[in-house]
Design a protein around this motif. Structure first.
Motif, PDB file in Angstrom:
ATOM      1  N   CYS A 118       0.847  -1.077   0.308  1.00 14.85           N
ATOM      2  CA  CYS A 118      -0.142  -0.007   0.054  1.00 14.85           C
ATOM      3  C   CYS A 118       0.884   1.367   0.092  1.00 14.85           C
ATOM      4  CB  CYS A 118      -0.832  -0.040   1.249  1.00 14.85           C
ATOM      5  SG  CYS A 118      -1.928   1.537   1.537  1.00 14.85           S
ATOM      6  N   TYR A 120       0.290   4.299   0.852  1.00 13.03           N
ATOM      7  CA  TYR A 120       0.166   5.174   2.016  1.00 13.03           C
ATOM      8  C   TYR A 120       0.999   4.491   2.982  1.00 13.03           C
ATOM      9  CZ  TYR A 120      -3.286   6.994  -0.979  1.00 13.03           C
ATOM     10  OH  TYR A 120      -3.954   7.751  -1.874  1.00 13.03           O
ATOM     11  N   HIS A 127      -1.669   9.214   6.742  1.00 10.85           N
ATOM     12  CA  HIS A 127      -2.353   8.445   7.806  1.00 10.85           C
ATOM     13  C   HIS A 127      -2.519   6.959   7.604  1.00 10.85           C
ATOM     14  CE1 HIS A 127      -3.756  12.824   8.153  1.00 10.85           C
ATOM     15  NE2 HIS A 127      -3.468  12.393   9.421  1.00 10.85           N
ATOM     16  N   ASN A 129      -3.158   3.075   9.630  1.00 12.13           N
ATOM     17  CA  ASN A 129      -3.459   2.456  10.754  1.00 12.13           C
ATOM     18  C   ASN A 129      -2.681   1.188  10.994  1.00 12.13           C
ATOM     19  OD1 ASN A 129      -5.735   3.932  11.881  1.00 12.13           O
ATOM     20  ND2 ASN A 129      -7.028   2.939  10.494  1.00 12.13           N
ATOM     21  N   ALA A 139      -5.919   5.666   2.395  1.00 11.31           N
ATOM     22  CA  ALA A 139      -6.403   4.552   1.120  1.00 11.31           C
ATOM     23  C   ALA A 139      -7.751   4.603   1.188  1.00 11.31           C
ATOM     24  CB  ALA A 139      -5.861   3.275   1.176  1.00 11.31           C
ATOM     25  N   ALA A 155     -10.853   0.114   9.096  1.00 13.53           N
ATOM     26  CA  ALA A 155      -9.455   0.465   9.659  1.00 13.53           C
ATOM     27  C   ALA A 155      -8.367   0.025   8.584  1.00 13.53           C
ATOM     28  CB  ALA A 155      -9.113  -0.433  10.982  1.00 13.53           C
ATOM     29  N   CYS A 156      -8.370  -0.647   7.713  1.00 14.66           N
ATOM     30  CA  CYS A 156      -7.446  -1.035   6.605  1.00 14.66           C
ATOM     31  C   CYS A 156      -8.152  -1.884   5.348  1.00 14.66           C
ATOM     32  CB  CYS A 156      -6.160  -1.803   7.338  1.00 14.66           C
ATOM     33  SG  CYS A 156      -5.002  -2.130   6.156  1.00 14.66           S
ATOM     34  N   SER A 158      -5.911  -2.730   2.834  1.00 19.57           N
ATOM     35  CA  SER A 158      -4.663  -3.107   1.868  1.00 19.57           C
ATOM     36  C   SER A 158      -4.755  -4.830   1.497  1.00 19.57           C
ATOM     37  CB  SER A 158      -3.507  -2.884   2.872  1.00 19.57           C
ATOM     38  OG  SER A 158      -3.460  -3.854   3.939  1.00 19.57           O
TER      39      SER A 158
HETATM   40  S1  SF4 Z   1      -4.138   1.469   7.080  1.00 15.43           S
HETATM   41 FE1  SF4 Z   1      -4.032  -0.152   5.261  1.00 15.43          FE
HETATM   42  S2  SF4 Z   1      -4.883   0.558   3.533  1.00 15.43           S
HETATM   43 FE2  SF4 Z   1      -4.903   2.244   5.117  1.00 15.43          FE
HETATM   44  S3  SF4 Z   1      -3.029   3.325   4.539  1.00 15.43           S
HETATM   45 FE3  SF4 Z   1      -2.325   1.706   6.075  1.00 15.43          FE
HETATM   46  S4  SF4 Z   1      -1.823  -0.039   4.806  1.00 15.43           S
HETATM   47 FE4  SF4 Z   1      -2.819   1.291   3.433  1.00 15.43          FE
END
Ligand code: SF4
Ligand SMILES: Cc1cc2nc3c(=O)[nH]c(=O)nc-3n(C[C@H](O)[C@H](O)[C@H](O)COP(=O)(O)OP(=O)(O)OC[C@H]3O[C@@H](n4cnc5c(N)ncnc54)[C@H](O)[C@@H]3O)c2cc1C
Length: 328
Positions: A118, A120, A127, A129, A139, A155-156, A158
């Protein structure tokens, strides 16, 4: 990169003993992911414990499978004649990953534990998590073309980047672990976690626990299995969607099937619902359509990645049609 201590362990016992002396210790396999993350200031271990001297063998198990040491390189595993003949989906998954130079360095343990790609996560100004629990996730509203369609959480979103792990999930592999509390094994499909509220906790590894080996069971239908990876470039790119598959057809009926997807979720995704929808059914297009429908019914697209649902459906149908054609 910040200064760090370096130790080279002679065996797993020594590696675990040294690691136990530090809060921020990391095991070092080929370093092809960890060193990048250290350069980007995402990982900042106080100590690296080089474990490349550990378990570099591939041996037969008494049950007719293979035991693959965690220090075996991706190149050596892909080239092993037993892997190529008995588990071709694994050899193909390995060869579809990274470049020859990286595969020569990358180890089995490190490949399954590599971190997400990812963008980010890699950008310390964003930002994330996973990098910093509670920070938020850029994202979700950002560029999320490569992100998850299954099993994600607010929360995610990825995806797991390892190609090898997709094949290991489909093959019903087991992972051998060793840590301060002793040795244990678990089904590889249970090893990686979905993000939930703690995307920073990615696996069931306990603190200072090592992967020592991966065990492949005897699985005769895997001898004619395959792995197909769809990506933006022909090489040197992570999967948008990938499929690992093996299928057995007896008298026109699907008698057994193993199916897993990559590039779609926070963990290598075993397509259990599709498998259940296929076994005992005629090996026909209608069965495949019903199976992919069952698996993808819960897919939830983000702004930029709705195409992955149709892509996953088409790749599953294409791969299974090819395998069923060979077997009917
Ligand atoms: S929390 Fe997961 S999807 Fe969000 S920016 Fe971080 S790695 Fe990427
Ligand atoms: C340009 C590029 C393209 C790539 N493309 C792909 C691709 O298409 N598909 C793909 O699958 N991969 C791809 N990769 C990732 C590559 O396969 C991984 O970097 C590699 O497999 C990691 O293995 P390693 O041994 O170098 O791990 P390391 O970087 O040494 O370690 C990774 C993590 O695993 C931990 N670790 C390592 N071994 C153990 C162990 N035995 N027990 C416990 N913890 C351990 C380390 O502490 C670290 O946290 C790519 C990488 C690059 C740089």
């Amino acid at each position: 990169m910040r200064a760090f201590d370096y130790h080279r362990a002679a065996d797993s016992e020594q590696a675990i003993r040294v690691a136990a002396g530090y809060d921020a210790a990391r095991y070092l396999g080929g370093g092809t992911n960890l060193v990048d993350l250290m350069r980007e200031h995402i990982e900042q271990p106080a100590t690296l414990i080089d474990i490349t001297a550990l378990s570099q063998g591939i041996t037969e198990t008494t049950a007719g499978g293979l035991l693959i040491g965690a220090g075996v390189t991706n190149s050596a595993l892909a080239a092993d004649h037993r892997v190529r003949q008995r588990y071709p989906m694994l050899a193909r998954a390995l060869l579809s990953g990274a470049s020859a130079q990286i595969r020569n360095m990358a180890t089995v343990g490190g490949n399954v534990l590599q971190r997400t790609r990812c963008v980010y996560f890699y950008d310390t100004a964003a930002h994330c998590n996973k990098r910093e629990p509670g920070a938020g996730c850029d994202a979700l509203e950002g560029f999320n073309r490569n992100h998850a369609i299954l099993g994600a959480s607010p929360a995610c979103v990825s995806v797991h980047p390892s190609d090898m792990s997709v094949a290991l999930v489909a093959l019903d592999a087991r992972v051998h672990l060793e840590g301060p509390a002793g040795k244990r094994t678990m089904a590889f499909v249970d090893f990686h976690r979905l993000p939930g509220e703690r995307p920073d906790i990615e696996t069931e590894l306990a603190p200072h626990e090592l992967i020592t080996a991966i065990e492949l069971p005897a699985l005769p239908l895997a001898a004619r299995s395959t792995y197909r990876k769809v990506r933006d470039r022909a090489s040197y790119a992570f999967a948008l969607v990938s499929v690992a598959a093996a299928v057995e057809v007896t008298n026109g009926i699907v008698s057994d099937v193993r199916l897993a997807l990559g590039g779609v979720a926070h963990k290598p995704w075993r397509a259990i619902k599709a498998e259940q929808a296929m076994v005992g059914q005629p090996a026909t297009d209608a069965t495949l359509e019903a199976a992919t429908e069952a698996e993808l019914a819960e897919a939830r697209p983000l702004r930029d990645n709705g195409f992955k649902i149709e892509l996953a459906r088409r790749v599953m149908v294409s791969v299974l049609t090819e395998l069923m054609g060979e077997r009917s």
